[in-house]
Design an enzyme around this catalytic site. Structure first.
Site, short mmCIF file in Angstrom:
data_model
loop_
_atom_site.label_atom_id
_atom_site.label_comp_id
_atom_site.label_asym_id
_atom_site.label_seq_id
_atom_site.Cartn_x
_atom_site.Cartn_y
_atom_site.Cartn_z
N SER A 1 6.77 7.39 29.27
CA SER A 1 7.52 8.60 28.95
C SER A 1 6.60 9.81 28.81
CB SER A 1 8.36 8.41 27.70
OG SER A 1 7.72 7.63 26.76
N HIS B 1 11.74 6.38 34.98
CA HIS B 1 11.80 6.62 33.54
C HIS B 1 13.22 6.41 33.02
CE1 HIS B 1 11.55 9.72 30.05
NE2 HIS B 1 11.20 8.53 29.64
N GLU C 1 15.20 9.03 35.35
CA GLU C 1 14.35 10.04 35.99
C GLU C 1 13.38 9.32 36.91
OE1 GLU C 1 13.24 13.95 33.28
OE2 GLU C 1 12.46 12.05 32.67
N ASN D 1 12.60 15.11 28.61
CA ASN D 1 11.93 15.14 27.31
C ASN D 1 11.38 16.52 26.95
OD1 ASN D 1 12.58 12.55 26.79
ND2 ASN D 1 10.57 11.67 27.26
#
Ligand code: NAD
Length: 733
Positions: free
Chosen positions: A443, A464, A476, A514
């Site tokens: 991540s 991800h 992702e 994120n």
């Protein structure tokens, strides 16, 4: 009759059968042609004295997904053209008449004097279920695939072809409102119990059952057209009505914070419609529908949650030159929190899974998670024991890397440590075939950096996932500098196989989702440091349209993780990259108070064993300054929380991390619940207008600091009068 979308035949007993089967389409949808043909069918049934009534069914494996939303979008475009050329009044008249064609057609069917019955198998949603509701009798197949419902609210619309009126006359008002607000897909037996269907039968018998009902003299008069009809909840102005409507308003406010005009229109249409005879009630519904269809919220939600999401799911970003890859065997290395979830969703999609961890016990523990998840499904009646056995037999849990031989794809989800990852990459690459793809679920670590440990960086990619893997629909996909097209194609085919929605982004710190989430949480922290009461911050987040407030969200991901990221950023990027107020707050919480988040029941909230979570009173003592709550501009708090995320999304576009606005929008709603009524983080800017957004950023920048400074690429776009979608379309052309 001139039919291409229906077959029409009449049996020896005089029962007609209209079979909806659109050529060249896997699913029936309501189009202008379908409406014309249905109109002809109603006329033919009425005109032929030998026909007693008509059964409507589908010739496909499923009934229909409803109205063609692109057709509805087209109406909006035509309205805008007419408004320009002939004035708003004429444009609106056209729009109103066109948008209620389906309503009038269904009403004609309902009042034509001959009985109509719907025989439904598979999905029957939206405008298609409204057709079934207009029929006098409904038989559903008892099949696992059969679902009925009115999901329009999910794309910012509401059922505008009689749905709100018929549902509200079939069940208690409270239940009807709940069904319309939630837009859930309903299983056959539940639908019958709710009064939405008359009978449930095996698939092979639904048409026969429907025609038997006609032969037995089924009535061609809908309940609400009977002289003595009474709505199940009685009159609106009655003691029972007064028990329903005040709470209904309150529930609407609580659930939508007044952000969804379609939900409000449902309340209006049902409240006003229930006081009128059916034809007038339908007209009221049509008026609200025409208004909602022209709302920016509907336009934004249809674009992102229907069109763009559909396009991404169908492989909009898949490289054209690479043939379809049918994955059979997938490896997952690291059977912890994420790896266990990835193994489950892969096995659930029918893939063979090899789940590797440092020890056989750790791998088995990961597999046990799949056992737990299917067992939960069995408890809810959604899976059978045999499904569990089959799924678990597809997962091989082991500590032996050699078992990964023959995998088409291996996803690693080991500790977030470049050294550990590098070792794993080498061990995996030693056993997998030359065509196999290696994906990292990291991540925070850049993919191009990790790829340096690979001897085949063209086959190295980021996939991800979000936690919990089995619930979160977004994935992702991260392209490293050297990632090749085949790796992308395989990653996309894998995401499609596990039925999630992919977005493809270029490599950068935090990728896309994120970064935006981080901005949201940071803003919450800074508001707290400024002295804004925590409850106000949380309410501002929810009222802005986010699923949870920023402090609550931080508790879910871990307050310690937030501090860890701040420290890592400081070490890797430098002092200037972190906000000192945030660092102080997180350090005080984690290192000073041992408050790590939900995981240790102590974060911004307290999580008692019994009862619901409560904001921790000690937060007040950690605030560097205090402000008088009455002096806080609440609407500005809401704005800050959305603007900061949208700005971050705009930066990812400016930096080339995100290259397609559809992906930022879909990603922001599926990944972190960015206020869905806006259509996503970039649509929020596009619908506001880039110039207005930049102005708003400048105002916030002057008041709250440089984090609100708009990037040069956005300022330039605003000056050109451009939009993210307009500019992307120009580039693609
Ligand atoms: P975790 O600690 O729960 O699981 C890691 C697992 O990897 C453990 O079971 C460990 O035994 C195993 N492991 C460690 N070294 C190994 C090796 N050499 N060979 C085989 N197995 C090994 O961690 P997690 O939360 O599942 O995170 C895993 C990865 O997923 C990390 O890269 C993390 O950044 C990423 N990620 C986490 C989240 C999240 O919300 N937790 C979300 C997205 C991505």
């Amino acid at each position: 009759m001139n039919l291409t979308n229906f077959r029409f035949e009449t049996d020896a007993d005089g029962v007609a059968l209209a079979t909806w089967d659109m050529p060249g389409r896997s699913m029936n949808v309501v189009t202008p042609e379908v409406m014309d043909e249905l109109n002809q069918i109603v006329d033919a049934v009425v005109a032929d004295a030998a026909i007693k009534g008509c059964v409507i069914t589908s010739g496909k494996d499923t009934f229909s997904g409803g109205a063609d939303l692109t057709m509805l979008q087209g109406l909006g475009v035509e309205h805008a053209r007419l408004s320009r050329e002939r004035g708003e009044e004429e444009a609106m008249r056209f729009f109103f008449e066109e948008s209620r064609r389906l309503t009038l057609l269904y009403r004609k069917l309902e009042t034509c004097g001959k009985p109509f019955a719907a025989a439904v198998h598979g999905t029957c949603l939206g405008g298609a279920f409204e057709l079934a509701l207009a029929c006098h009798h409904r038989v559903l197949s008892d099949d696992d695939k059969t679902r009925v419902g009115l999901p329009e609210i999910k794309v910012g619309l509401f059922p505008g072809a009689g749905g709100t009126q018929r549902v509200a006359r079939l069940m208690q008002t409270g239940d009807a409102l709940q069904m319309l607000f939630k837009g859930e897909q309903i299983r056959p037996l539940m639908a019958r119990n709710m009064g939405l269907a008359h009978a449930v039968a095996p698939r092979a018998e639904i048409v026969a059952k429907a025609s038997e009902w006609i032969k037995a003299g089924g009535s061609a008069v809908a309940p609400w057209d009977q002289p003595k009809f009474k709505a199940p909840s009685g009159k609106v102005y009655s003691p029972a009505g007064m028990m329903t409507w005040p709470p209904a308003n309150a529930i609407y406010r609580r659930e939508t914070h007044d952000n969804y005009p379609a939900a409000k229109a449902i309340l209006h249409a049902v409240y006003e419609g229930l006081q009128l005879p059916m034809d007038l009630a339908l007209k009221v519904e049509s008026r609200y529908f025409a208004k909602i269809l022209r709302s920016p919220e509907a336009a934004a939600m249809i674009r992102t949650l229907f069109l763009s999401m559909g396009e991404l799911n169908k492989g909009a970003r898949r490289p054209k030159g690479v043939g379809a890859v049918s994955l059979k065997k997938v490896g997952v290395v690291g059977a912890g929190f994420m790896g266990a979830g990835i193994a489950y969703v892969s096995a659930n999609a029918g893939l063979e899974v090899v789940l590797v961890d440092q020890s056989a016990e750790a791998a088995e523990k990961g597999k046990a998670y799949a056992h737990k998840l299917v067992s939960d499904q069995i408890m809810k009646g959604r899976a059978k024991t045999a499904d569990r056995d089959a799924l678990l037999s597809r997962i091989t849990a082991t500590s032996d890397y050699a078992a990964l031989a023959g995998c088409d794809l291996v996803v690693e989800a080991v500790f977030e440590d470049p050294k550990v990852k590098a070792e794993v990459i080498a061990k995996v690459e030693a056993v997998i075939g030359p065509d196999a793809i290696f994906a990292s679920n990291t991540s925070t670590l850049p993919i191009s950096g990790l790829a340096k440990a690979s001897s085949r960086s063209a086959q190295f990619i980021g996939i991800h996932f979000f936690s919990p893997v089995e619930k979160m629909m977004l994935v992702e996909i991260i392209m490293g500098e050297a990632t090749g097209e085949r790796a992308l194609a395989v990653a996309l085919d894998y995401v499609r196989a596990i039925k999630k929605t992919p977005i493809v982004v270029n490599d950068a710190r935090g990728f896309f989702a994120n970064r935006c989430v981080g901005a949201y949480i940071l803003e919450g922290h800074l508001m707290l440091a400024e002295g804004v009461p925590a409850a106000m911050i949380e309410n501002a987040g929810r009222q802005a349209g986010m699923p949870v407030g920023p402090l609550s969200l931080n508790d879910e991901v871990g307050v310690d993780l937030a501090l860890k990221i701040v420290k890592a950023t400081k070490a890797q990027v430098g002092e200037a990259a972190v906000n000192p107020h945030q660092e102080r707050l997180l350090t005080a919480l984690v290192e000073g108070e041992g408050r790590l988040g939900r995981k240790n029941r102590k974060g911004f909230y307290d999580y008692p064993e019994q009862g619901s979570k409560k904001l921790w009173p000690g937060l007040r003592d950690l605030q560097e300054t205090k402000v008088d709550p009455d002096s806080v501009d609440f609407s500005e708090l809401k704005q800050r929380l959305l603007v900061t995320q949208a700005l971050e999304a705009a930066r990812t576009v400016g930096e080339g991390v995100v290259t397609d606005p559809r992906e930022a929008d879909v990603g922001s709603i599926l990944g972190f619940g960015f206020a869905p009524f806006t259509g996503g983080a970039l649509s929020y800017i596009d619908f506001m207008g880039a110039a207005r957004f930049v102005e708003l950023c400048r105002t916030l920048e002057a008041k709250h600091g440089a984090r609100f400074a708009p990037p040069a690429t956005l300022v330039a776009m605003a000056e050109r009068g451009g939009t993210f979608y307009g500019e992307a379309a120009k580039k693609a052309a």
